[in-house]
Design a protein around this motif. Structure first.
Motif, PDB file in Angstrom:
ATOM      1  N   VAL A 311       0.850  -1.191   0.000  1.00  0.00           N
ATOM      2  CA  VAL A 311       0.000   0.000   0.000  1.00  0.00           C
ATOM      3  C   VAL A 311       0.879   1.233   0.000  1.00  0.00           C
ATOM      4  CG1 VAL A 311      -1.763   1.292   1.255  1.00  0.00           C
ATOM      5  CG2 VAL A 311      -1.823  -1.214   1.246  1.00  0.00           C
ATOM      6  N   ARG A 312       0.615   2.129  -0.952  1.00  0.00           N
ATOM      7  CA  ARG A 312       1.318   3.401  -1.026  1.00  0.00           C
ATOM      8  C   ARG A 312       0.277   4.506  -1.202  1.00  0.00           C
ATOM      9  NH1 ARG A 312       6.426   1.571  -4.863  1.00  0.00           N
ATOM     10  NH2 ARG A 312       7.825   0.974  -3.124  1.00  0.00           N
ATOM     11  N   ASP A 313      -0.106   5.128  -0.088  1.00  0.00           N
ATOM     12  CA  ASP A 313      -1.185   6.118  -0.085  1.00  0.00           C
ATOM     13  C   ASP A 313      -2.455   5.481  -0.667  1.00  0.00           C
ATOM     14  OD1 ASP A 313       0.486   8.047   1.056  1.00  0.00           O
ATOM     15  OD2 ASP A 313       1.278   8.594  -0.917  1.00  0.00           O
ATOM     16  N   GLU A 314      -2.984   6.082  -1.740  1.00  0.00           N
ATOM     17  CA  GLU A 314      -4.205   5.533  -2.334  1.00  0.00           C
ATOM     18  C   GLU A 314      -3.926   4.382  -3.303  1.00  0.00           C
ATOM     19  OE1 GLU A 314      -7.811   6.421  -2.096  1.00  0.00           O
ATOM     20  OE2 GLU A 314      -6.784   6.766  -0.194  1.00  0.00           O
ATOM     21  N   ARG A 316      -2.753   0.819  -4.606  1.00  0.00           N
ATOM     22  CA  ARG A 316      -2.608  -0.556  -4.122  1.00  0.00           C
ATOM     23  C   ARG A 316      -1.793  -1.339  -5.160  1.00  0.00           C
ATOM     24  NH1 ARG A 316      -4.318   2.040  -0.623  1.00  0.00           N
ATOM     25  NH2 ARG A 316      -6.035   1.576   0.833  1.00  0.00           N
ATOM     26  N   TYR A 360      -9.769   1.300  -5.383  1.00  0.00           N
ATOM     27  CA  TYR A 360      -8.496   1.993  -5.355  1.00  0.00           C
ATOM     28  C   TYR A 360      -7.772   1.769  -6.681  1.00  0.00           C
ATOM     29  CZ  TYR A 360      -9.378   1.745  -0.321  1.00  0.00           C
ATOM     30  OH  TYR A 360      -9.949   1.835   0.928  1.00  0.00           O
ATOM     31  N   GLU A 378      -3.196   1.013 -12.558  1.00  0.00           N
ATOM     32  CA  GLU A 378      -4.244   1.928 -12.095  1.00  0.00           C
ATOM     33  C   GLU A 378      -5.635   1.391 -12.414  1.00  0.00           C
ATOM     34  OE1 GLU A 378      -3.616   5.947 -13.206  1.00  0.00           O
ATOM     35  OE2 GLU A 378      -1.602   6.034 -12.357  1.00  0.00           O
ATOM     36  N   GLU A 383     -10.339  -3.241  -2.004  1.00  0.00           N
ATOM     37  CA  GLU A 383      -9.230  -3.682  -1.161  1.00  0.00           C
ATOM     38  C   GLU A 383      -9.141  -5.204  -1.178  1.00  0.00           C
ATOM     39  OE1 GLU A 383      -6.035  -2.681   1.180  1.00  0.00           O
ATOM     40  OE2 GLU A 383      -7.602  -1.175   0.896  1.00  0.00           O
TER      41      GLU A 383
END
Length: 422
Positions: A311-314, A316, A360, A378, A383
């Motif tokens: 996980v890196r900020d928003e 995934r 995400y 993207e 999740e």
């Protein structure tokens, strides 16, 4: 006009017998499902009931789809005998199903021929559709009784004369017009129209019988109107052979490049109309086609497991156990539309397929150490956690057939579940 191809009820019965509990002709796991069940249902069932023995990734071959596609072929192209292009997907269970449904086979190598013959298919149901073969491979064709092949050069005539003098030939020609196909097979194979007389004379002088004409308009996105021009060009070659005093040709091979979607209906209309227009008086004409993607693409579904997460900020990032060096090799092409579904595994060991409002931007990597082994970028996903599943539809055409063992990772080809209606 050629004779209509008729589907037989016994072919469906034979298919069910072949994959019944006492008659399996493959090493793969076989399961039955109700006619109402979806492929997604069977994947859930496999994961739920075989948790301790399941090997991921795995694919599901749905024989109901194969039957439906064969029925549609015989409805839309009743005058065209299908010769499935084995290179598209050589899975032995799939080949066995097609054989039971009456398909013939387009093979391009001894290995492909051997696979088809191992199913009890007669060699006269095989066309060796490779215009350039090594001498050793020609000798193999002789030894197993495969007696019809394609050619497009004088050099090939000389090889066949020397090693397979009783073989019948089909002259592969190059369509004249640009077809718009993403994969233009004419770049490699096919004689130009002005080369045809020389090739026909060379075969005739060698004592070889040229029994027909073949072409291929290309794969992926080809303009289906191109079939009309190619069939007219083939008719010109038939007439050229007649003017040269050669035996009458009888086979028209319209190649492949078919998809199973709406373009198949469009292609069928153009093919049927062109055959009627240009070969109306050819009562003994035999028309064959070489479908690959048409039969294979929608028949297989791939299930992969999430084996890593970051996980890196928003954003995934996920790792799954198949990738572009395996079954998902086609995802590197910009034309391929990825159809991805999820199976989430919660703490109560139940599978959740409900819609999730929160998604995400997600990147999905394959298992190898190559950073280009990236399947999705993207892509909106809910999740996910370790041991959740991503399911990819339409994964049968040029997938496992083109996969590698790069980095020591194999594709889903080794783990196939064959499903059919009881």
């Amino acid at each position: 006009m050629p004779t209509t191809l008729v589907a037989e009820e016994s072919q469906i019965t034979n298919l069910n017998l072949m994959f019944g509990a006492s008659g399996v002709k493959c090493n793969e796991l076989v399961t039955t499902l109700s006619s109402e069940a979806t492929t997604f249902d069977i994947i859930q069932s496999i994961i739920k009931t075989k948790t301790t023995e399941i090997h991921s990734p795995f694919s599901v071959l749905d024989l109901r789809v194969v039957i439906d596609l064969m029925n549609k072929w015989k409805t839309n192209l009743p005058f065209v005998k299908p010769f499935y292009a084995v290179k598209c997907n050589p899975n032995i269970s799939f080949l066995g199903a097609l054989a039971s449904l009456g398909s013939n086979f387009d093979c391009a190598s001894p290995t492909e021929i051997e696979s088809v013959l191992s199913l009890g298919v007669s060699p006269d149901r095989i066309i060796y559709a490779n215009p350039c073969k090594s001498e050793a491979h020609i000798k193999y064709a002789v030894s197993v009784g495969v007696n019809i092949t394609t050619f497009d050069s004088v050099g090939e005539v000389e090889k066949i004369k020397k090693w397979h003098p009783k073989c019948e030939l089909i002259l592969r020609i190059k369509p004249k017009e640009e077809t718009g196909a993403r994969f233009r097979l004419g770049l490699k194979y096919g004689a130009f129209l002005n080369e045809v007389p020389e090739l026909l004379k060379a075969a005739d002088m060698a004592g070889l019988k040229v029994t027909g004409v073949a072409f291929h308009i290309g794969s992926m996105g080809a303009n289906t109107q191109a079939y009309r021009g190619a069939i007219l060009l083939a008719k010109t070659v038939f007439e050229t052979a007649s003017r040269l005093g050669m035996p009458k040709m009888k086979i028209l091979d319209i190649g492949g490049g078919f998809s199973s979607g709406s373009k198949f209906d469009e292609a069928s209309l153009n093919i049927n109309d062109a055959i009627k227009s240009y070969f109306e008086n050819e009562d003994d004409l035999i028309v064959i086609g070489e479908p690959g993607t048409y039969f294979a693409e929608t028949t297989f579904t791939l299930a992969t497991k999430v084996i890593g997460k970051r996980v890196r900020d928003e954003l995934r990032e996920y790792w799954i156990d198949d990738g572009i060096y395996g079954t998902l090799c086609r995802t590197v092409y910009d034309y391929f539309i990825v159809m991805c579904s999820i199976l989430r595994f919660d703490s109560k060991h139940k599978y959740d397929t409900s819609e999730h409002t929160k998604t995400y931007p997600s990147t999905v990597f394959g298992p190898t150490c190559d950073s280009t082994d990236t399947i999705l970028k993207e892509y909106p996903l809910p999740e996910l956690e370790m041991n959740d599943w991503l399911v990819f539809s339409n994964m049968g055409a040029y997938t496992t057939a083109c996969s590698t063992n790069f980095n020591g990772f194999s594709s889903s080809a080794k783990n196939i579940y064959v499903s059919y209606s009881s």
